[in-house]
Every structure is written in structure tokens, then in C-alpha cells.
Write a protein that holds these residues in place. Structure first.
Motif, PDB file in Angstrom:
ATOM      1  N   TYR A 247       0.446  -1.078  -0.036  1.00 19.83           N
ATOM      2  CA  TYR A 247      -0.202   0.028   0.201  1.00 19.83           C
ATOM      3  C   TYR A 247       1.033   1.485   0.325  1.00 19.83           C
ATOM      4  N   GLU A 248       1.601   2.133  -1.139  1.00 15.90           N
ATOM      5  CA  GLU A 248       2.846   2.755  -1.445  1.00 15.90           C
ATOM      6  C   GLU A 248       1.699   3.855  -0.374  1.00 15.90           C
ATOM      7  N   GLY A 249       0.141   4.407  -0.794  1.00 10.18           N
ATOM      8  CA  GLY A 249      -0.544   5.407   0.204  1.00 10.18           C
ATOM      9  C   GLY A 249      -0.773   5.686   0.982  1.00 10.18           C
ATOM     10  N   ALA A 250       0.091   4.809   1.833  1.00 14.07           N
ATOM     11  CA  ALA A 250      -0.504   4.722   3.100  1.00 14.07           C
ATOM     12  C   ALA A 250       0.229   5.836   3.505  1.00 14.07           C
ATOM     13  N   ALA A 251       0.336   6.428   5.058  1.00 15.96           N
ATOM     14  CA  ALA A 251       1.371   6.889   5.831  1.00 15.96           C
ATOM     15  C   ALA A 251       2.060   6.320   5.778  1.00 15.96           C
ATOM     16  N   ASN A 252       1.910   4.839   7.094  1.00 13.05           N
ATOM     17  CA  ASN A 252       3.044   4.394   7.499  1.00 13.05           C
ATOM     18  C   ASN A 252       4.822   3.868   6.523  1.00 13.05           C
ATOM     19  N   LYS A 253       5.289   4.092   7.383  1.00 15.56           N
ATOM     20  CA  LYS A 253       6.570   3.416   6.586  1.00 15.56           C
ATOM     21  C   LYS A 253       6.937   2.253   6.707  1.00 15.56           C
ATOM     22  N   GLU A 254       6.351   1.618   7.944  1.00 13.48           N
ATOM     23  CA  GLU A 254       7.047   0.447   7.991  1.00 13.48           C
ATOM     24  C   GLU A 254       5.482  -0.560   8.230  1.00 13.48           C
ATOM     25  N   ASN A 255       6.213  -2.157   8.163  1.00  9.97           N
ATOM     26  CA  ASN A 255       4.923  -3.270   8.170  1.00  9.97           C
ATOM     27  C   ASN A 255       4.204  -2.678   9.324  1.00  9.97           C
ATOM     28  N   VAL A 256       2.987  -3.259   9.921  1.00 10.19           N
ATOM     29  CA  VAL A 256       1.958  -2.339  10.618  1.00 10.19           C
ATOM     30  C   VAL A 256       1.502  -4.189  11.697  1.00 10.19           C
ATOM     31  N   PRO A 257       2.115  -3.963  12.746  1.00  8.00           N
ATOM     32  CA  PRO A 257       1.581  -4.507  13.878  1.00  8.00           C
ATOM     33  C   PRO A 257      -0.193  -5.342  14.318  1.00  8.00           C
ATOM     34  N   THR A 258      -0.646  -6.270  14.289  1.00 12.41           N
ATOM     35  CA  THR A 258      -2.005  -5.937  14.528  1.00 12.41           C
ATOM     36  C   THR A 258      -2.356  -7.944  15.490  1.00 12.41           C
ATOM     37  N   VAL A 259      -3.196  -8.119  14.972  1.00  9.83           N
ATOM     38  CA  VAL A 259      -3.812  -9.688  15.558  1.00  9.83           C
ATOM     39  C   VAL A 259      -4.828 -10.346  13.721  1.00  9.83           C
ATOM     40  N   GLY A 260      -4.551 -11.481  14.287  1.00 10.34           N
ATOM     41  CA  GLY A 260      -5.195 -11.620  13.019  1.00 10.34           C
ATOM     42  C   GLY A 260      -6.013 -13.199  12.758  1.00 10.34           C
ATOM     43  N   VAL A 261      -6.919 -13.800  12.140  1.00 10.94           N
ATOM     44  CA  VAL A 261      -7.587 -15.254  11.692  1.00 10.94           C
ATOM     45  C   VAL A 261      -7.075 -15.088  11.074  1.00 10.94           C
ATOM     46  N   LYS A 262      -7.979 -16.367  10.029  1.00 10.42           N
ATOM     47  CA  LYS A 262      -7.105 -17.071   8.535  1.00 10.42           C
ATOM     48  C   LYS A 262      -8.559 -17.278   8.207  1.00 10.42           C
ATOM     49  N   ALA A 263      -8.895 -17.085   7.430  1.00  8.01           N
ATOM     50  CA  ALA A 263     -10.110 -17.298   5.658  1.00  8.01           C
ATOM     51  C   ALA A 263     -10.025 -19.449   5.750  1.00  8.01           C
ATOM     52  N   THR A 264     -11.389 -19.287   5.816  1.00  7.37           N
ATOM     53  CA  THR A 264     -11.758 -21.179   5.232  1.00  7.37           C
ATOM     54  C   THR A 264     -12.820 -21.262   5.062  1.00  7.37           C
ATOM     55  N   PHE A 265     -12.787 -22.778   4.801  1.00 10.30           N
ATOM     56  CA  PHE A 265     -13.784 -23.152   3.060  1.00 10.30           C
ATOM     57  C   PHE A 265     -14.842 -23.688   4.083  1.00 10.30           C
ATOM     58  N   VAL A 266     -16.058 -23.358   4.423  1.00 12.79           N
ATOM     59  CA  VAL A 266     -16.465 -24.681   5.118  1.00 12.79           C
ATOM     60  C   VAL A 266     -17.616 -24.853   3.828  1.00 12.79           C
ATOM     61  N   THR A 267     -18.182 -26.137   4.533  1.00 11.04           N
ATOM     62  CA  THR A 267     -20.173 -26.753   4.120  1.00 11.04           C
ATOM     63  C   THR A 267     -20.380 -26.918   4.977  1.00 11.04           C
ATOM     64  N   SER A 268     -21.356 -27.786   4.812  1.00 14.73           N
ATOM     65  CA  SER A 268     -22.566 -28.211   5.589  1.00 14.73           C
ATOM     66  C   SER A 268     -22.487 -30.317   5.511  1.00 14.73           C
ATOM     67  N   ALA A 269     -22.842 -30.220   6.591  1.00 12.53           N
ATOM     68  CA  ALA A 269     -23.172 -32.071   6.290  1.00 12.53           C
ATOM     69  C   ALA A 269     -23.701 -32.245   5.566  1.00 12.53           C
ATOM     70  N   LYS A 270     -24.445 -31.935   4.731  1.00  9.27           N
ATOM     71  CA  LYS A 270     -25.276 -32.601   3.724  1.00  9.27           C
ATOM     72  C   LYS A 270     -24.669 -32.041   2.370  1.00  9.27           C
ATOM     73  N   THR A 271     -23.393 -31.806   2.207  1.00  4.50           N
ATOM     74  CA  THR A 271     -23.396 -31.596   0.589  1.00  4.50           C
ATOM     75  C   THR A 271     -22.596 -32.807   0.006  1.00  4.50           C
ATOM     76  N   PRO A 272     -22.794 -33.165  -1.117  1.00  2.00           N
ATOM     77  CA  PRO A 272     -22.509 -34.853  -1.507  1.00  2.00           C
ATOM     78  C   PRO A 272     -21.135 -34.253  -1.201  1.00  2.00           C
ATOM     79  N   ASP A 273     -20.067 -36.085  -0.461  1.00  2.00           N
ATOM     80  CA  ASP A 273     -19.759 -36.479  -0.656  1.00  2.00           C
ATOM     81  C   ASP A 273     -18.484 -36.134  -1.676  1.00  2.00           C
ATOM     82  N   ASP A 274     -18.758 -37.201  -3.098  1.00  2.00           N
ATOM     83  CA  ASP A 274     -18.058 -36.595  -4.132  1.00  2.00           C
ATOM     84  C   ASP A 274     -17.686 -35.202  -4.270  1.00  2.00           C
ATOM     85  N   VAL A 275     -19.126 -34.333  -3.978  1.00  2.00           N
ATOM     86  CA  VAL A 275     -19.365 -32.516  -4.743  1.00  2.00           C
ATOM     87  C   VAL A 275     -17.693 -32.267  -4.041  1.00  2.00           C
ATOM     88  N   VAL A 276     -17.030 -32.492  -2.315  1.00  2.00           N
ATOM     89  CA  VAL A 276     -16.144 -31.921  -1.644  1.00  2.00           C
ATOM     90  C   VAL A 276     -15.277 -32.545  -2.065  1.00  2.00           C
TER      91      VAL A 276
END
Ligand code: GLU
Length: 328
Positions: A247-276
């Protein structure tokens, strides 16, 4: 001669039509929709990347995949459980809460039908503030107009957690807005808000938009003893960094510390096995090509894509992981 030619042409046409018989192929085609997020986030292109790989092999898998822009994690989990969507992308913390019956699922209780498929890119709790609003720390948010996220988004709870960690009430101490992340950069640039939270992978279109306008913005670090305590309290938060080079336009010059999580891919137990199974196989067998589809996937490996998941694996995913020795 002419007649033989015409007969031959008719014969060929009939053969071609039989081969393309829409009824025959329709009977075999399974339609699936992936719930994502706002179009300037990373979920939307991620849904697109998964669908592209599956749709390119439609003849092999018989799956027709489409994406839907949505309000985000919480919306996606609920839509998957309601059977409105076959798949959804959701933050790892939201998956955990749904499985345990916490936060948005406190009244409904544990969501037993939710299934994990795999995890994706890391997401950072990102706080963007206008330079002219004088916000350099979380404490400076007091009295300011802050977008904390729309109901249905993943970030809404992250914003509240971060504010509360610093003893700030989102209801009393700030002027909280609950707009969608896709609208936040425009609101900030128009002077209608002073700051916004967005839990997102980097780089993201929304953050690029926010940092490229005439109103100068900076990322506010999310760190210190209150955040260390937050990480201790909740198993799904980890330390993270916003790579400033994106992000070149940001005022910060260094990497910014924060907290994070992960994106995950979910479905329902009802989705057919072969599709998943087909989707997992396509993405994992071709992970190198998948990774070229967005810079946020750079860190992905076949082993770390099994981390950060709280729901039981869907049997279709489990079958593939066992075949490949990724799971015992
Ligand atoms: N983490 C956000 C949410 O759960 C979405 C981020 C994105 O769309 O990339 O709502």
C-alpha cells in the motif's frame, strides 16, 4: 453426389447434437454456489479462483460453480447451514464460534452441521484511519466515527474485541457505523467516517482504494499488553503484520503489527462427498496454479491448509487428505 453430401452433413449434425445434448449433460451437472464477501475483499476473488479451477474441468467433475457477493463470514456460515449456499468462506474465529455456539450463535447453540473443507490465506484485523483525524493509537478512537463492520461480517466481532481489549465500548465511547467494508473506503474519503476496521487478506481492493484517495490515511497498530491478553484469552487470534509495501499510498513507512485469523472454506454435512472431494482434489493437486491467482495465497501449503479449523472435516475432504497422507 449432392444428396450424399447433404445426408453426410445431417448425419454429422445429429452426432454433434447428441454429443452436446443439454439434457444429458444437465442430468450430470451439479450446481454449487460459494458465499464470499464484498467484491473489493479477498473472499470474492477467492471464490472466483476456486470456481475457475473447477469450471475449467466441468467435463471431468460435472460441477458448475458460481460465486455470490455477500455480507461476509457470519452470513456465509448461516446460509450454508440453512442450505441456501453449498459453500462459504468464513474467518477461522467465526467457524470456531459457530461450532461452539458462541458470539452470534450463543442463542442458537453449537452448529453441528458445519463442516470444514480447508483453510486459506491469513487475514489481518486492519484499522485504517484518516491522518487528519489524529488517530495514532486505539485509544485515539474515542469519540470518533468508526466503521466497525456490518452485521453478517467477520470483522464486526474483531472490532468489538479490539476496542474492548482497550476498555473502549463500541456503544458508548465511539460513534460506531455498521456499513459494509466495500463502502468504508468511500465513506472515509468523503469525510463521513474517521476510521474503519476490516479483517481481510492483503493486498485487498478495499484497502488499496482507501489508501489511494486524496485524504491521507494510516494503518493504526493493534498491539500492546491489552492485545497480548486478547491473544491469551481467545485461541483463534495470533499476531500478524500488514505488509506496507502493498500500500504505497499509506502514511506508514513500516509493516504494521496487528492480530489476525485465517480465512477458511466451509460447507454443510449435507453436501455430497463426491462434490467436496472433487473440489479439494482440484485445489490441492494443483496448488501451484491456484497460488498464482492471488498474492495473498503465497504462504499456502498443503499442510497449513489443514490448520485453523474447528468444525469436523467434511468426509469428502477427509477422504482426500487421508489418501495423500495429510491426515492420519
Ligand atoms: N473477513 C471478512 C468477513 O468475514 C471478509 C474479507 C474478505 O471479503 O476478503 O466478513
Amino acid at each position: 453426389m449432392k444428396r450424399t453430401g447433404m445426408l453426410l452433413a445431417l448425419f454429422l449434425m445429429a452426432t454433434v447434437f447428441t454429443a452436446m445434448n443439454p439434457v444429458a449433460s444437465q442430468a450430470k451437472t451439479v450446481f454449487v454456489t460459494i458465499g464470499t464477501g464484498g467484491i473489493t475483499g479477498v473472499y470474492y476473488p477467492t471464490g472466483g479462483a476456486i470456481c475457475k479451477m473447477i469450471n475449467d474441468k466441468r467435463d471431468q467433475y460435472g460441477i458448475r460453480c458460481t460465486v455470490e457477493a455477500t455480507g461476509g463470514s457470519v452470513f456465509n456460515i448461516n446460509a450454508v447451514l440453512a442450505g441456501d449456499l453449498e459453500f462459504g468462506i468464513a474467518q477461522s474465529d467465526r467457524q470456531y464460534q459457530a461450532v461452539k455456539g458462541e458470539a452470534e450463535w450463543k442463542d442458537k447453540g453449537p452448529q453441528k452441521d458445519l463442516r470444514a473443507v480447508f483453510s486459506l490465506h491469513p487475514e489481518a484485523v486492519t484499522l485504517v484511519a484518516a491522518e487528519d483525524a489524529g488517530i495514532k493509537t486505539i485509544a485515539d478512537l474515542k469519540g470518533k466515527r468508526v466503521n466497525i463492520g456490518n452485521p453478517g461480517s467477520g470483522q464486526l466481532q474483531n472490532s468489538i474485541d479490539v476496542l474492548e481489549a482497550f476498555g473502549i465500548s463500541w456503544e458508548k465511547d465511539i460513534k460506531a457505523e455498521q456499513a459494509k467494508a466495500a463502502e468504508a473506503p468511500g465513506l472515509l474519503q468523503d469525510g463521513r467516517i474517521d476510521a474503519f476496521f476490516y479483517t481481510v487478506g492483503h493486498p485487498s481492493g478495499a484497502i488499496k482504494e482507501a489508501t489511494a484517495g486524496h485524504r491521507k490515511v494510516r494503518f493504526v497498530p493493534i498491539e500492546g499488553p491489552p492485545i497480548d491478553a486478547l491473544i491469551k484469552k481467545y485461541p483463534y487470534y495470533a499476531k500478524a503484520m500488514i505488509p506496507i509495501a502493498m500500500y504505497e499510498g499509506a502514511a506508514n513507512k513500516e509493516n504494521v503489527p496487528t492480530v489476525g485469523v485465517k480465512a477458511t472454506f466451509v460447507t454443510s454435512a449435507k453436501t455430497p462427498d463426491d462434490v467436496v472431494y472433487a473440489i479439494v482434489k482440484e485445489i490441492f493437486d494443483n496448488l501451484d496454479s491456484f497460488k498464482t491467482l492471488h498474492p495473498a495465497y503465497e504462504v499456502l501449503t498443503t499442510s497449513n491448509m489443514l490448520e485453523g479449523l474447528s468444525a469436523p472435516f467434511h468426509p469428502g475432504a477427509e477422504k482426500y487428505f487421508k489418501e495423500k497422507g495429510l491426515l492420519k
